[in-house]
Design a protein around this motif. Structure first.
Motif, mmCIF file in Angstrom:
data_model
loop_
_atom_site.group_PDB
_atom_site.id
_atom_site.type_symbol
_atom_site.label_atom_id
_atom_site.label_comp_id
_atom_site.label_asym_id
_atom_site.label_seq_id
_atom_site.Cartn_x
_atom_site.Cartn_y
_atom_site.Cartn_z
ATOM 1 N N GLY A 152 -5.385 133.284 101.599
ATOM 2 C CA GLY A 152 -4.501 132.121 101.595
ATOM 3 C C GLY A 152 -3.419 132.240 102.655
ATOM 4 O O GLY A 152 -3.010 133.339 103.020
ATOM 5 N N ILE A 153 -2.939 131.108 103.147
ATOM 6 C CA ILE A 153 -1.878 131.105 104.160
ATOM 7 C C ILE A 153 -0.520 131.141 103.476
ATOM 8 O O ILE A 153 -0.228 130.314 102.612
ATOM 9 N N ASN A 154 0.291 132.094 103.849
ATOM 10 C CA ASN A 154 1.652 132.204 103.338
ATOM 11 C C ASN A 154 2.569 131.410 104.269
ATOM 12 O O ASN A 154 2.840 131.820 105.382
ATOM 13 N N TYR A 155 3.042 130.263 103.793
ATOM 14 C CA TYR A 155 3.918 129.420 104.600
ATOM 15 C C TYR A 155 5.397 129.739 104.385
ATOM 16 O O TYR A 155 6.257 129.228 105.104
ATOM 17 N N ASP A 156 5.691 130.560 103.375
ATOM 18 C CA ASP A 156 7.090 130.799 102.994
ATOM 19 C C ASP A 156 7.741 131.948 103.761
ATOM 20 O O ASP A 156 8.904 131.857 104.150
ATOM 21 N N ASP A 157 6.999 133.022 103.943
ATOM 22 C CA ASP A 157 7.590 134.214 104.557
ATOM 23 C C ASP A 157 7.383 134.221 106.062
ATOM 24 O O ASP A 157 6.666 135.049 106.629
ATOM 25 N N LYS A 234 -10.717 129.640 110.423
ATOM 26 C CA LYS A 234 -10.086 128.337 110.198
ATOM 27 C C LYS A 234 -8.662 128.489 109.687
ATOM 28 O O LYS A 234 -7.741 127.787 110.149
ATOM 29 N N ALA A 235 -8.458 129.401 108.742
ATOM 30 C CA ALA A 235 -7.116 129.621 108.192
ATOM 31 C C ALA A 235 -6.172 130.160 109.257
ATOM 32 O O ALA A 235 -4.985 129.805 109.291
ATOM 33 N N CYS A 236 -6.688 131.008 110.134
ATOM 34 C CA CYS A 236 -5.874 131.546 111.228
ATOM 35 C C CYS A 236 -5.391 130.413 112.137
ATOM 36 O O CYS A 236 -4.222 130.341 112.503
#
Length: 290
Positions: A152-157, A234-236
């Motif tokens: 999963g992509i961490n958008y917070d940190d 794709k997530a990258c």
């Protein structure tokens, strides 16, 4: 006699000074590429809570750190994602700890191991008994968490830093300089999610790292992109696109133009650009000259 003696000294001294200056330049260049491993930032995840001294959670945490420290393969490859629990304990709902560790794409082996040792020790000091935390160094990032985030992509940190002042003469080349930089960043990201690591030919996975250099006008720009290896291609790409958009004020000095340098630190992906070389082309998994 005295003038002749002085000339001889000068004749010997000039080549010596040239050699010393050259050596100092090389030392400075090597130092900027490989010898420095500066602390950059950290975050403690207060929302995950803390564990108590002597608790079961502390026991498996310490066991996991010891196991990670012995993982030679992880340091040789430069990354690891580990889901850890004590399988010897019979529990209906065993506690788990998730670890992410990754070195920069030109750092492997002993240097990678050294960065891990520093990062894990320092993060425990900065976030004592926190169940979740992350730390960034120039050569690596290290995170532990009570929440599984693999894939999963961490958008917070994520955080961005300006590393140099804006170019004073860029005013007449606003859109051109920013557009060229974004094009180069996009090209490197596309290469990172397709090409394999040249040092690990038997690994059928994209490197998720690429660095390179390109001349703009009379100056060079050095750029690096990297995603953590638990992401797919794709997530990258999605992570990079988000950070490029979200942090545009960090690398673009409106209305002047592209800044001289900036870096985004993230749990899932990061990028950096400077007017000087900061990765080693010889040990980089992918390095290109455009």
């Amino acid at each position: 006699m005295y003038p002749s003696f002085q000339n001889n000294v000068l004749f010997v001294l000039i080549p010596t000074l040239v050699v010393v200056a050259t050596q100092l330049l090389l030392i400075r260049r090597v130092s900027s590429l490989k010898m420095t491993n500066a602390y950059l930032d950290h975050k403690c995840s207060a929302n995950q809570g803390k564990y108590k001294p002597g608790s079961y959670y502390e026991k498996i945490f310490d066991s996991a750190i010891q196991e990670l420290s012995k993982n030679t393969e992880a340091f040789r490859g430069g990354s690891i994602y580990m889901d850890y629990t004590d399988l010897q304990e019979i529990r209906s709902d065993p506690e788990r700890i998730y670890f992410t560790f990754q070195c920069r794409g030109d750092i492997y082996g002993p240097q990678c191991r050294s960065c891990f040792a520093t990062a894990q020790s320092e993060l425990i000091k900065r976030c004592p008994r926190d169940k979740g935390a992350i730390i960034w160094y120039d050569h690596c990032l290290f995170q532990f968490s009570s929440i599984g985030t693999a894939g999963g992509i961490n958008y917070d940190d994520s955080v961005c830093y300006n590393t140099a002042r804006a170019r004073p003469n860029a005013k007449s080349h606003i859109s051109d300089s920013v557009f060229k930089f974004l094009t180069l960043l996009d090209n490197l990201t596309s290469i990172a999610v397709i090409k394999r690591n040249k040092f690990f030919k038997n690994v059928d996975q994209p490197a998720l790292f690429a660095a390179g250099e390109k001349t703009f006008g009379n100056k060079k720009l050095y750029v690096m992109v990297q995603c953590t290896r638990d992401l797919n291609a794709k997530a990258c790409e999605e992570c990079m696109a988000y950070n490029i958009k979200h942090f545009e004020d960090c690398y673009e000095n409106k209305p002047v133009g592209l800044k001289s340098g900036a870096r985004v630190l993230g749990r899932s992906c990061n990028f950096r650009f400077e007017r000087y070389p900061f990765v080693n082309p010889k040990t980089s998994s992918i390095y290109l000259k455009f």
